[in-house]
Motif scaffolding. Structure first.
Motif, short mmCIF file in Angstrom:
data_model
loop_
_atom_site.label_atom_id
_atom_site.label_comp_id
_atom_site.label_asym_id
_atom_site.label_seq_id
_atom_site.Cartn_x
_atom_site.Cartn_y
_atom_site.Cartn_z
N ILE A 42 41.35 2.28 -62.48
CA ILE A 42 41.38 1.37 -61.34
C ILE A 42 42.38 1.88 -60.31
O ILE A 42 43.46 2.37 -60.68
CB ILE A 42 41.76 -0.04 -61.81
N HIS A 55 39.51 -5.14 -51.91
CA HIS A 55 39.62 -5.13 -53.37
C HIS A 55 38.32 -5.64 -54.01
O HIS A 55 37.85 -5.10 -55.01
CB HIS A 55 40.75 -6.07 -53.85
N ASN A 59 36.31 -3.27 -56.52
CA ASN A 59 36.23 -3.62 -57.94
C ASN A 59 34.84 -4.08 -58.36
O ASN A 59 34.46 -3.90 -59.52
CB ASN A 59 37.29 -4.67 -58.27
N GLN A 62 33.08 -0.75 -59.03
CA GLN A 62 33.55 -0.20 -60.30
C GLN A 62 32.95 -0.96 -61.47
O GLN A 62 32.54 -0.38 -62.48
CB GLN A 62 35.08 -0.27 -60.38
N ASP A 63 32.90 -2.28 -61.33
CA ASP A 63 32.39 -3.10 -62.44
C ASP A 63 30.90 -2.89 -62.64
O ASP A 63 30.42 -2.88 -63.79
CB ASP A 63 32.68 -4.58 -62.16
N TRP A 78 37.56 1.16 -68.67
CA TRP A 78 37.97 0.90 -67.29
C TRP A 78 39.45 0.56 -67.38
O TRP A 78 39.83 -0.50 -67.83
CB TRP A 78 37.15 -0.23 -66.69
N PRO A 80 42.91 -0.55 -66.44
CA PRO A 80 43.56 -1.39 -65.42
C PRO A 80 45.05 -1.10 -65.30
O PRO A 80 45.65 -0.45 -66.15
CB PRO A 80 43.32 -2.79 -65.95
N ALA A 136 35.82 -8.62 -63.32
CA ALA A 136 36.13 -7.22 -63.62
C ALA A 136 36.23 -7.00 -65.13
O ALA A 136 37.02 -7.66 -65.82
CB ALA A 136 37.44 -6.82 -62.95
N CYS A 138 37.54 -4.78 -67.10
CA CYS A 138 38.55 -3.81 -67.54
C CYS A 138 38.92 -4.07 -69.00
O CYS A 138 38.76 -5.18 -69.50
CB CYS A 138 39.82 -3.94 -66.69
#
Length: 920
Positions: A42, A55, A59, A62-63, A78, A80, A136, A138
């Protein structure tokens, strides 16, 4: 029974707990031991931060990748964590203390840093809880912080290694200095602000030539106290005879050389420029070329400091010094702004000011403090990153690391090909204190600990003879003397130094951990274009230096999230949209899907609340479809084989579903998030909900039998595909429906849907024709203003046998959904009818008595003319170079969008006119 509506607020926290209880996001799960690893680190948000729309976009994307690849069977990590954010965090804590009339220097370093840690523990986790609200996925059990013990150890080792290898050094150089914070800052933390100012034309007397002057123009007369030369262009004939002579610095009396240098532009100002190496980056380079010693006349708060400055008085006789002190001593301690006024007044009084002209120019400001940045000559720590930049460039050029979109490679190349030494020291208290100590003679010892530095210092001093072996041993054995023998460097490291180590320090480096072996190099980095140099390039350089491998194989650069008019969001404009507010109002899924659906590569997102509301309605549509299936007895059929279905309607939807899964899969693999979301949306809303479920109603409402059983099983199968395919984008909704429909385990760990091709040309030909015919009839009814309740006949013109069969099978459905009174067949079209061509077959809608054809033609023709006029006006604007130069980017974009919409509408109306007997 399912609830009547989907309530995100009631569901999201419960779903998050379910994921947590299942360890759904944990890397290295027992069921993934043999799986191929996949890792994203991240971009660590500042510990001071809260979730903003950038953000949320970053994110969400990414998710999407992590959830998708987890479902594809990868062992996903992932990673964090948060960044200590030196300047930003120190600024927040200092402001909090100031409210209590406390200054950090009143507390001392140790107590101030303790207060920062205290604040971090109290408030620093805000953004983590907000990221969890976004969904998210993570592995939160591995959360790291750039100043935790492990990462701090990595920072110390890298600094010491770089120094040992000759890449880190201390030097007196010009840096960007923020007078508000009293620290050096990076070039990329400087914003150029267009400012209305003046050009002051100052006359410098020529030594030994009474009544002759050379005039320079400057925007900063206060820095003239530090002038060490006047430069002219070597080819400028106006000043050829002055090169090599000396000018007298006004007010000061110092004689300074007149040098020839190509930096001077004959076309600007007077063609002669003052050279102030201690206060201008270009002048610093000129000074180096001509061996001119810089004279710094400002202090750390950008105040005048000359009285105790030996360099300022160097070269002046005792008499001249006395005269200059009499003239200038009142400036001591004045701010640069006040000093400017004083100096201009003195120049004018003494006849040195020739003229003043208004002048608009770019002035550097600190991006956090907002104050004017001062080029400032000071001792700092630097990293020679040129060799590392060359390796990073080679890695991108060879394809080891690629940028998506590819055009960002040019930005990466441009920055790294012109890279300067990296100033890594900051005059702050919050951060990684530089591991350097100064001995009694000023010699620098760089080591990972005080004990190592002391041992090196004592050994050197014994060898040098400043200590005996006995004295050295005595100091080493006396804790008090050992503690005071060396002085610790007070500066801390640039925040980006520790962030540059993020891809491997978070995995346990410098220890050779199993995680490091499994997850380094990482795979995809998702980040914004604004930190390509700040962070991406530095991670590349440090990864290659420390690990001898690039830190990631792909860098996906996302665009900005702007407001709906295309303006950049800012507090000053009052157009900032808080993602948490949108989550509270519409749910996390609606916000996530909006961002993903608009994340076209290389295109900024114009975020409107209507789009978020629209995707909230999409979630409602899916929920209602699930309730429809439940109420119609649709349930999982063990052993159901989608390849064996017999009904054309079911073969058609299964073909469309698997085609969509393939499209979504390919789009995510290629980082085309908008295409993936768009394909899923079209299939779910249009194909499945609007058409398949609608066309299946007669079967579901009919008598029990094989057709009904097959249709129910198909609906359940397709719905499971939908939930899986949609999960990376709308995780809360899909997880809730997965459980409600009796899915096994958590959907987050389910397998990605099978994308084997089940398309059936015959079924698509049949059902596709029915869908297209109904759609065309509905469109024409709307264009022609046919009353909603009016039933109209339709005539098929010489239809094929296949079409006749379709009418036999689907006639009742077509009549119901298209509001058709009668379906007939003819060799010729009736008079006053509109003709439609649907997949090569001709259908006519007789509208006599229902619509006034001539009036419709007149109305549509008038609208075409109106749209043409609107397009012409927009074209005139867009063809005006002055408009394009002056109008804000969002205004120009809005005009282009309006033109595209008008053009599309005109084409649509012209098509309608063509249907009315070719009268377009």
């Amino acid at each position: 029974m399912m609830d009547k509506t989907f309530d995100p607020a009631a569901v999201e926290a419960r779903i998050a707990r379910r994921w947590e209880e299942a360890d759904a996001f944990k890397a290295g799960r027992p069921d993934r031991q043999g799986a191929e690893p996949y890792c994203i680190v991240i971009p660590p948000p500042n510990v001071t931060g809260s979730l903003h729309m950038g953000h949320a976009l970053n994110n969400t994307l990414q998710d999407v990748l992590c959830r998708y690849l987890r479902m594809r069977g990868r062992d996903v990590l992932w990673q964090p964590g948060m960044d200590h954010a030196g300047i930003a965090t120190q600024m927040v804590v200092e402001r909090r203390l100031a409210q209590k009339q406390i200054q950090r220097r009143d507390l001392g370093r140790e107590e101030f840093v303790r207060r920062v840690w205290e604040w971090k523990e109290e408030s620093g986790g805000t953004i983590v809880s907000q990221l969890k609200r976004l969904g998210a996925s993570c592995d939160w059990s591995r959360e790291r912080f750039t100043m935790d013990e492990g990462l701090s150890r990595a920072v110390l080792k890298v600094f010491v290694d770089l120094h040992r290898d000759g890449y880190i050094y201390r030097d007196k150089r010009l840096v960007n200095w923020d007078p508000a914070f009293g620290t050096a800052i990076s070039d990329l933390e400087v914003q150029q602000v267009e400012t209305k100012g003046n050009l002051w034309y100052i006359r410098y007397p020529i030594e030994g030539e009474p009544d002759r002057f050379i005039t320079v123009a400057t925007t900063r007369p206060e820095t003239m106290l530090g002038d060490v030369a006047v430069a002219v262009h070597p080819d400028d004939e106006r000043y050829a005879d002055l090169v090599g002579k000396r000018a007298i610095l006004p007010l000061v009396g110092r004689a300074i050389p007149i040098v020839a240098d190509e930096y001077s532009d004959p076309e600007k100002g007077t063609g002669a420029v003052k050279i102030t190496p201690a206060h201008d980056f270009n002048d610093f380079e000129v000074g180096r070329r001509h061996d001119l010693a810089p004279v710094n006349v400002l202090g750390p708060a950008a105040e005048i400091r000359i009285l105790d400055n030996d360099a300022f008085w160097d070269g002046l006789s005792a008499e001249a010094q006395a005269e200059a002190k009499l003239t200038l001593s009142h400036l001591e301690g004045e701010s640069r702004e006040a000093a400017r006024k004083s100096i201009v007044a003195m120049l004018e009084t003494n006849g040195f000011l020739e003229k003043v002209e208004p002048h608009t120019h770019a002035v550097p400001h600190g991006d956090r403090s907002g104050v004017v940045i001062e080029p400032y000559l000071t001792d700092q720590w630097f990293v020679n990153v040129k060799p590392f930049a060359e390796r990073a460039l080679a890695a991108v050029r060879s394809g080891e690391t690629r940028f998506v979109p590819e055009n960002w490679e040019k930005t990466f190349f441009q920055w790294l090909e012109n890279i300067e030494p990296w100033c890594v020291s900051r005059q702050l208290w919050w951060g990684h204190q530089i591991p350097a100590w100064y001995g009694p003679d000023g010699h620098i010892y760089v080591a990972e600990s005080h004990d190592e530095a002391l041992a090196a210092a004592l050994a050197r001093d014994v060898i040098e003879g400043s200590l005996t072996e006995e004295e050295g041993a005595a100091i080493a054995s006396d804790p008090e003397r050992a503690a005071t023998y060396l002085t610790r460097e007070e500066d801390v490291l640039d925040t980006w130094f520790s962030s540059a180590l993020w891809p491997f320090s978070t995995l346990g480096w410098p220890d050779k951990t199993p995680d490091l072996a499994r997850f380094y190099p990482t795979n995809t980095l998702v980040t914004g274009f604004d930190i390509i140099f700040f962070w991406v390039a530095r991670m590349m350089m440090m990864g290659l230096y420390c690990m001898d491998r690039v830190p990631f194989d792909t860098v996906y650069i996302h665009a900005l999230v702007r407001d709906e008019r295309g303006a950049k969001m800012s507090k000053s404009k009052g157009n900032v949209i808080d993602p948490i507010d949108l989550i509270d109002k519409y749910g996390a899924d609606a916000l996530r899907f909006t961002l993903a659906a608009m994340a076209a590569q290389g295109r900024d997102i114009k975020l409107s609340l209507q789009r978020v509301e629209g995707y909230r309605n999409f979630a409602t549509k899916i929920w209602n479809a699930a309730r429809f299936a439940e109420m119609n007895g649709c349930a999982t059929v063990p052993g159901f084989d989608p390849a064996g279905v017999r009904l054309p309607l079911n073969r058609w939807v299964l073909g469309e579903a698997t085609s969509t899964v393939g499209a979504v899969t390919a789009a995510i693999d290629e980082y085309r998030f908008n295409d993936a979301a768009g394909a899923a949306y079209r299939f779910i809303w249009n194909t499945f909900c609007d058409w398949h479920l609608e066309l299946a109603k007669p079967i579901l409402q009919g008598a029990d039998g094989p057709e009904k059983d097959e249709t129910r099983a198909t609906i359940v199968h397709v719905f499971e595909l939908i939930l899986k395919m949609l999960h990376p984008f709308m995780p809360f909704l899909t997880e809730e429906l997965w459980e409600a429909r009796g899915g096994t385990g958590v959907l987050a760990l389910a397998s990605w849907p099978d994308s084997r091709d089940l398309s059936d040309a015959a079924a698509e030909g049949e059902i596709g024709w029915v869908v297209d015919l109904i759609s065309e009839v509905r469109s024409v009814r709307s264009e022609m203003g046919v009353p909603a309740g009016a039933q109209v006949p339709i005539v098929l013109i010489s239809p094929s046998e296949g079409t006749r069969a379709r009418i036999g099978a689907w006639g009742e459905t077509i009549r119901r959904l298209a509001r058709i009174s009668d379906i007939s067949v003819s060799d010729v079209a009736p008079g006053q009818s509109l003709q439609l061509i649907v997949r090569g077959e001709v259908a006519a809608l007789p509208l006599a008595g229902i619509v006034d054809i001539d009036a419709e033609v007149a109305r549509l023709t008038k609208e075409v003319g109106k749209l043409g006029g609107e397009i012409g006006k927009i074209d005139a604007k867009l063809g005006n170079a002055d408009f394009l130069a002056r109008a804000p980017e969002e205004v120009v974009d809005e005009q282009r969008e309006r033109r595209a919409e008008a053009e599309a509408r005109r084409a649509q109306i012209e098509e309608a006119l063509a249907r009315l007997g070719g009268r377009a």
